[in-house]
Design a protein around this motif. Structure first.
Motif, PDB file in Angstrom:
ATOM      1  N   ALA A  57      29.150 -35.219 -42.750  1.00 49.80           N
ATOM      2  CA  ALA A  57      30.083 -36.035 -41.952  1.00 49.80           C
ATOM      3  C   ALA A  57      29.320 -37.123 -41.202  1.00 49.80           C
ATOM      4  O   ALA A  57      29.787 -38.259 -41.101  1.00 49.80           O
ATOM      5  CB  ALA A  57      30.866 -35.150 -40.986  1.00 49.80           C
ATOM      6  N   ALA A  58      28.145 -36.792 -40.676  1.00 50.01           N
ATOM      7  CA  ALA A  58      27.331 -37.787 -39.971  1.00 50.01           C
ATOM      8  C   ALA A  58      26.866 -38.876 -40.930  1.00 50.01           C
ATOM      9  O   ALA A  58      26.971 -40.068 -40.624  1.00 50.01           O
ATOM     10  CB  ALA A  58      26.123 -37.103 -39.315  1.00 50.01           C
ATOM     11  N   GLU A  59      26.371 -38.479 -42.078  1.00 50.01           N
ATOM     12  CA  GLU A  59      25.881 -39.453 -43.064  1.00 50.01           C
ATOM     13  C   GLU A  59      26.991 -40.376 -43.542  1.00 50.01           C
ATOM     14  O   GLU A  59      26.752 -41.548 -43.834  1.00 50.01           O
ATOM     15  CB  GLU A  59      25.242 -38.732 -44.241  1.00 50.01           C
ATOM     16  CG  GLU A  59      23.913 -38.088 -43.890  1.00 50.01           C
ATOM     17  CD  GLU A  59      23.334 -37.262 -45.016  1.00 50.01           C
ATOM     18  OE1 GLU A  59      24.113 -36.564 -45.707  1.00 50.01           O
ATOM     19  OE2 GLU A  59      22.108 -37.319 -45.205  1.00 50.01           O
ATOM     20  N   ALA A  60      28.201 -39.874 -43.627  1.00 52.64           N
ATOM     21  CA  ALA A  60      29.329 -40.679 -44.104  1.00 52.64           C
ATOM     22  C   ALA A  60      29.647 -41.831 -43.157  1.00 52.64           C
ATOM     23  O   ALA A  60      30.207 -42.841 -43.572  1.00 52.64           O
ATOM     24  CB  ALA A  60      30.564 -39.795 -44.297  1.00 52.64           C
ATOM     25  N   THR A  61      29.269 -41.703 -41.891  1.00 53.83           N
ATOM     26  CA  THR A  61      29.541 -42.760 -40.920  1.00 53.83           C
ATOM     27  C   THR A  61      28.462 -43.818 -40.895  1.00 53.83           C
ATOM     28  O   THR A  61      28.670 -44.897 -40.360  1.00 53.83           O
ATOM     29  CB  THR A  61      29.695 -42.181 -39.501  1.00 53.83           C
ATOM     30  OG1 THR A  61      28.461 -41.576 -39.121  1.00 53.83           O
ATOM     31  CG2 THR A  61      30.831 -41.194 -39.432  1.00 53.83           C
ATOM     32  N   GLY A  62      27.278 -43.519 -41.463  1.00 51.27           N
ATOM     33  CA  GLY A  62      26.190 -44.493 -41.478  1.00 51.27           C
ATOM     34  C   GLY A  62      25.691 -44.776 -40.081  1.00 51.27           C
ATOM     35  O   GLY A  62      25.490 -43.887 -39.275  1.00 51.27           O
ATOM     36  N   GLY A  63      25.500 -46.038 -39.781  1.00 47.67           N
ATOM     37  CA  GLY A  63      25.153 -46.437 -38.429  1.00 47.67           C
ATOM     38  C   GLY A  63      23.684 -46.493 -38.105  1.00 47.67           C
ATOM     39  O   GLY A  63      23.322 -46.766 -36.975  1.00 47.67           O
ATOM     40  N   GLY A  64      22.790 -46.221 -39.042  1.00 46.50           N
ATOM     41  CA  GLY A  64      21.382 -46.440 -38.812  1.00 46.50           C
ATOM     42  C   GLY A  64      20.449 -45.277 -38.599  1.00 46.50           C
ATOM     43  O   GLY A  64      19.257 -45.411 -38.856  1.00 46.50           O
ATOM     44  N   PRO A  65      20.883 -44.107 -38.104  1.00 43.85           N
ATOM     45  CA  PRO A  65      19.923 -43.004 -37.965  1.00 43.85           C
ATOM     46  C   PRO A  65      19.427 -42.534 -39.343  1.00 43.85           C
ATOM     47  O   PRO A  65      20.121 -42.688 -40.339  1.00 43.85           O
ATOM     48  CB  PRO A  65      20.735 -41.893 -37.293  1.00 43.85           C
ATOM     49  CG  PRO A  65      21.893 -42.565 -36.668  1.00 43.85           C
ATOM     50  CD  PRO A  65      22.194 -43.752 -37.543  1.00 43.85           C
ATOM     51  N   ARG A  66      18.240 -41.957 -39.349  1.00 39.58           N
ATOM     52  CA  ARG A  66      17.717 -41.308 -40.562  1.00 39.58           C
ATOM     53  C   ARG A  66      18.120 -39.843 -40.470  1.00 39.58           C
ATOM     54  O   ARG A  66      17.524 -39.082 -39.702  1.00 39.58           O
ATOM     55  CB  ARG A  66      16.197 -41.462 -40.629  1.00 39.58           C
ATOM     56  CG  ARG A  66      15.753 -42.886 -40.882  1.00 39.58           C
ATOM     57  CD  ARG A  66      14.239 -42.993 -40.900  1.00 39.58           C
ATOM     58  NE  ARG A  66      13.649 -42.622 -39.611  1.00 39.58           N
ATOM     59  CZ  ARG A  66      13.350 -43.485 -38.641  1.00 39.58           C
ATOM     60  NH1 ARG A  66      13.576 -44.751 -38.794  1.00 39.58           N
ATOM     61  NH2 ARG A  66      12.811 -43.058 -37.513  1.00 39.58           N
TER      62      ARG A  66
END
Length: 194
Positions: A57-66
């Motif tokens: 779910a976090a990865e699906a939002t993108g936004g720059g964190p690794r």
């Protein structure tokens, strides 16, 4: 109901950031909301979570964190590397002495910010009950007016086992110079500067 106790404290945590950007670790990043806020404040962010569905779910939002699927309590962390390590409502999912791993991963002058959950009820916790109901109703009402639901699915929930006095005692022992402050909504803020 949609009110998120952890998101409520993002602004408070951001006020505790060091004055410059740099490197950050979000340990137990959940759906990545705070990790993305760190990126927006100029940090290069490693965001770890041990739950595959939550991390997806976090990865699906993108936004720059690794983003990385990893348990912050056991995965190798670089020594003296991070300017900020944040752990929001995740420490009670790990052994408390994980804070020493975080301490060792902080660069000189780096800051550890733990927004934690504690067991047991205090008078402040009892005062949170009506405030919580009002906050939840306000967010719910605003979402109904807009016709949207703003909250994605959340991370796994686990009840904390340590009381606030135990947390204060262990923090003083493991992180001399740390501060533990009780907050509303069944949370505490542990801050430590390396």
């Amino acid at each position: 109901m949609p009110f998120d106790h952890n998101d409520h404290y993002h602004r408070l945590l951001l006020r505790h950031l060091p004055p410059r950007g740099g490197t950050a670790l979000d340990a137990g990043c959940g759906t990545g909301r705070f990790a993305r806020r760190l990126v927006a404040h100029g940090y290069r962010v490693d965001a770890l979570d041990a739950d595959p569905a939550t991390l997806a779910a976090a990865e699906a939002t993108g936004g720059g964190p690794r983003y990385r699927l990893a348990d912050a309590a056991t995965t190798a962390l670089p020594t003296a590397h991070y300017d900020v390590i944040a752990c929001l409502a995740g420490l009670h999912h790990m052994p408390f002495d994980t804070v020493t791993r975080f301490r060792d991963a902080l660069a000189p002058g780096g800051r550890l910010l733990v927004l934690g959950c504690s067991a047991g009820a205090t008078p402040r916790d009892l005062a949170a009950v009506p405030a919580n109901a009002v906050a939840r109703a306000a967010v719910y009402g605003a979402e109904r007016v807009r016709g949207v639901r703003t909250r994605p699915p959340g991370a796994p929930v686990r009840q904390p086992e340590m009381t606030l006095p135990q947390i204060r005692t262990e923090s003083a022992r493991l992180l001399p110079g740390s501060e533990v402050r009780q907050l509303l909504f069944w949370r505490y803020l542990l801050t430590y500067t390396h």
